[in-house]
Design an enzyme around this catalytic site. Sequence first.
Site, PDB file in Angstrom:
ATOM      1  N   SER A 145      10.935  10.170  -4.204  1.00  0.00           N
ATOM      2  CA  SER A 145      10.999   8.724  -3.935  1.00  0.00           C
ATOM      3  C   SER A 145      12.117   8.185  -4.814  1.00  0.00           C
ATOM      4  O   SER A 145      12.529   8.855  -5.773  1.00  0.00           O
ATOM      5  CB  SER A 145       9.667   8.085  -4.354  1.00  0.00           C
ATOM      6  OG  SER A 145       9.803   6.673  -4.466  1.00  0.00           O
ATOM      7  N   TYR A 158       2.527   7.051  -9.790  1.00  0.00           N
ATOM      8  CA  TYR A 158       3.421   7.359  -8.658  1.00  0.00           C
ATOM      9  C   TYR A 158       4.792   7.805  -9.174  1.00  0.00           C
ATOM     10  O   TYR A 158       5.313   8.847  -8.776  1.00  0.00           O
ATOM     11  CB  TYR A 158       3.546   6.119  -7.762  1.00  0.00           C
ATOM     12  CG  TYR A 158       4.303   6.361  -6.481  1.00  0.00           C
ATOM     13  CD1 TYR A 158       3.693   6.970  -5.393  1.00  0.00           C
ATOM     14  CD2 TYR A 158       5.646   5.993  -6.355  1.00  0.00           C
ATOM     15  CE1 TYR A 158       4.388   7.203  -4.217  1.00  0.00           C
ATOM     16  CE2 TYR A 158       6.347   6.217  -5.184  1.00  0.00           C
ATOM     17  CZ  TYR A 158       5.711   6.825  -4.112  1.00  0.00           C
ATOM     18  OH  TYR A 158       6.416   7.065  -2.947  1.00  0.00           O
TER      19      TYR A 158
HETATM   20  P1  NAD Z   1       1.807   7.035   4.967  1.00  0.00           P
HETATM   21  O1  NAD Z   1       0.630   6.596   4.172  1.00  0.00           O
HETATM   22  O2  NAD Z   1       2.333   6.133   6.018  1.00  0.00           O
HETATM   23  O3  NAD Z   1       1.539   8.478   5.587  1.00  0.00           O
HETATM   24  C1  NAD Z   1       1.118   9.532   4.723  1.00  0.00           C
HETATM   25  C2  NAD Z   1       0.349  10.562   5.496  1.00  0.00           C
HETATM   26  O4  NAD Z   1      -0.056  11.572   4.558  1.00  0.00           O
HETATM   27  C3  NAD Z   1      -0.934  10.004   6.133  1.00  0.00           C
HETATM   28  O5  NAD Z   1      -1.074  10.524   7.428  1.00  0.00           O
HETATM   29  C4  NAD Z   1      -2.049  10.511   5.199  1.00  0.00           C
HETATM   30  O6  NAD Z   1      -3.280  10.709   5.875  1.00  0.00           O
HETATM   31  C5  NAD Z   1      -1.447  11.817   4.712  1.00  0.00           C
HETATM   32  N1  NAD Z   1      -1.998  12.226   3.416  1.00  0.00           N
HETATM   33  C6  NAD Z   1      -2.084  11.497   2.279  1.00  0.00           C
HETATM   34  N2  NAD Z   1      -2.681  12.211   1.308  1.00  0.00           N
HETATM   35  C7  NAD Z   1      -2.987  13.416   1.845  1.00  0.00           C
HETATM   36  C8  NAD Z   1      -3.624  14.575   1.341  1.00  0.00           C
HETATM   37  N3  NAD Z   1      -4.121  14.623   0.091  1.00  0.00           N
HETATM   38  N4  NAD Z   1      -3.753  15.650   2.145  1.00  0.00           N
HETATM   39  C9  NAD Z   1      -3.287  15.600   3.420  1.00  0.00           C
HETATM   40  N5  NAD Z   1      -2.695  14.524   3.967  1.00  0.00           N
HETATM   41  C10 NAD Z   1      -2.550  13.445   3.177  1.00  0.00           C
HETATM   42  O7  NAD Z   1       2.958   7.306   3.887  1.00  0.00           O
HETATM   43  P2  NAD Z   1       4.532   7.530   4.111  1.00  0.00           P
HETATM   44  O8  NAD Z   1       5.217   6.266   3.778  1.00  0.00           O
HETATM   45  O9  NAD Z   1       4.808   8.221   5.381  1.00  0.00           O
HETATM   46  O10 NAD Z   1       4.787   8.522   2.893  1.00  0.00           O
HETATM   47  C11 NAD Z   1       5.023   9.907   3.050  1.00  0.00           C
HETATM   48  C12 NAD Z   1       5.634  10.432   1.770  1.00  0.00           C
HETATM   49  O11 NAD Z   1       6.845   9.724   1.530  1.00  0.00           O
HETATM   50  C13 NAD Z   1       4.766  10.220   0.532  1.00  0.00           C
HETATM   51  O12 NAD Z   1       4.892  11.339  -0.329  1.00  0.00           O
HETATM   52  C14 NAD Z   1       5.368   8.993  -0.102  1.00  0.00           C
HETATM   53  O13 NAD Z   1       5.140   8.937  -1.483  1.00  0.00           O
HETATM   54  C15 NAD Z   1       6.827   9.216   0.212  1.00  0.00           C
HETATM   55  N6  NAD Z   1       7.643   8.012   0.158  1.00  0.00           N
HETATM   56  C16 NAD Z   1       7.512   7.036   1.081  1.00  0.00           C
HETATM   57  C17 NAD Z   1       8.329   5.922   0.990  1.00  0.00           C
HETATM   58  C18 NAD Z   1       8.263   4.807   1.977  1.00  0.00           C
HETATM   59  O14 NAD Z   1       8.969   3.836   1.791  1.00  0.00           O
HETATM   60  N7  NAD Z   1       7.490   4.885   3.025  1.00  0.00           N
HETATM   61  C19 NAD Z   1       9.251   5.806  -0.044  1.00  0.00           C
HETATM   62  C20 NAD Z   1       9.353   6.830  -0.960  1.00  0.00           C
HETATM   63  C21 NAD Z   1       8.560   7.939  -0.849  1.00  0.00           C
END
Ligand code: NAD
Length: 260
Positions: A145, A158
């Site tokens: 991130s 985080y």
């Molecule tokens: P989201 O919440 O929209 O989707 C995450 C998915 O991961 C969900 O389907 C959830 O059920 C699944 N999940 C969560 N914990 C889990 C576990 N312990 N075991 C199995 N599945 C699990 O989140 P997102 O925005 O798509 O984020 C995905 C990744 O990207 C994460 O690691 C997040 O930290 C990272 N990220 C996202 C952003 C953003 O702006 N969206 C920015 C930086 C980093």
Amino acid sequence: MVDMKDNVVIITGAAMGLGLATAKELAAKGASLVLVDYNEEALNAQVKSLKEQYPSIEILSIVADVSNEEAVKNYVNKTIDKFGKIDGFYNNAGIEGKQASITDYDLDVFKKVIDINLMGVYYGLRYVIPQMQKQNYGRIVNVASVGGIRGVLNQTPYVASKHAVAGMTKNAALEYGQYGILTNAIAPGAILTPMVAEAFKQVNPEDPAAAEKEYASNNPTRRLGQPEDVAKVVAFLISKDNGYVSGQVIAIDGGESNMY
Ligand code: NAD
């Protein structure tokens, strides 16, 4: 368009957000997919719709919590049983936790964020890499991130977990490059997924849309990212087209991480 027909790719956190967008991108390129998530209902719904849209690709869906070591071993073993190999690994599942200052942070939530974001990514590396070593080939994309390259107010576990992901990425690149395994991390900024929608609700419970608008106005591009912006970068890093990029933490944030 890169053809990924002979590729088997595991995606964790595949039921929504960044994992789902990458699943769609890779399905369009013909890859065989192993989709892992702990949200069974959402995963089943997305697998059904992907199969309808891309009837010719193979999809194995596995319900697993990535913070559970046995469950990780199991999704890796099931992948090898079905496909005999793992070409790409999108180590993506993660949670944000709650927003609070360091001294006010709920310890149980803190540990949960570390268990999923740090240990979950580590277990994935631990059990996927041996198969990639046997193949002398692999492409890994860990999800860090912008919170993995700088601080983010009120998100200490985080930020700590994402800095750890960036560190593990560099080490994996050093230790396994000799086996043809290239490991990178992506560092998304604010990308409009369910997770970020939830974060805006925490920032301004009365008017999350206002929080979103303000955040976007501070970005050099004056917009938030879309999951597809991320999926296209991942699709390159996780494919054979990536021949020599390894150990990098690649910001996908419209340039925002260069500001201070
Ligand atoms: P989201 O919440 O929209 O989707 C995450 C998915 O991961 C969900 O389907 C959830 O059920 C699944 N999940 C969560 N914990 C889990 C576990 N312990 N075991 C199995 N599945 C699990 O989140 P997102 O925005 O798509 O984020 C995905 C990744 O990207 C994460 O690691 C997040 O930290 C990272 N990220 C996202 C952003 C953003 O702006 N969206 C920015 C930086 C980093």
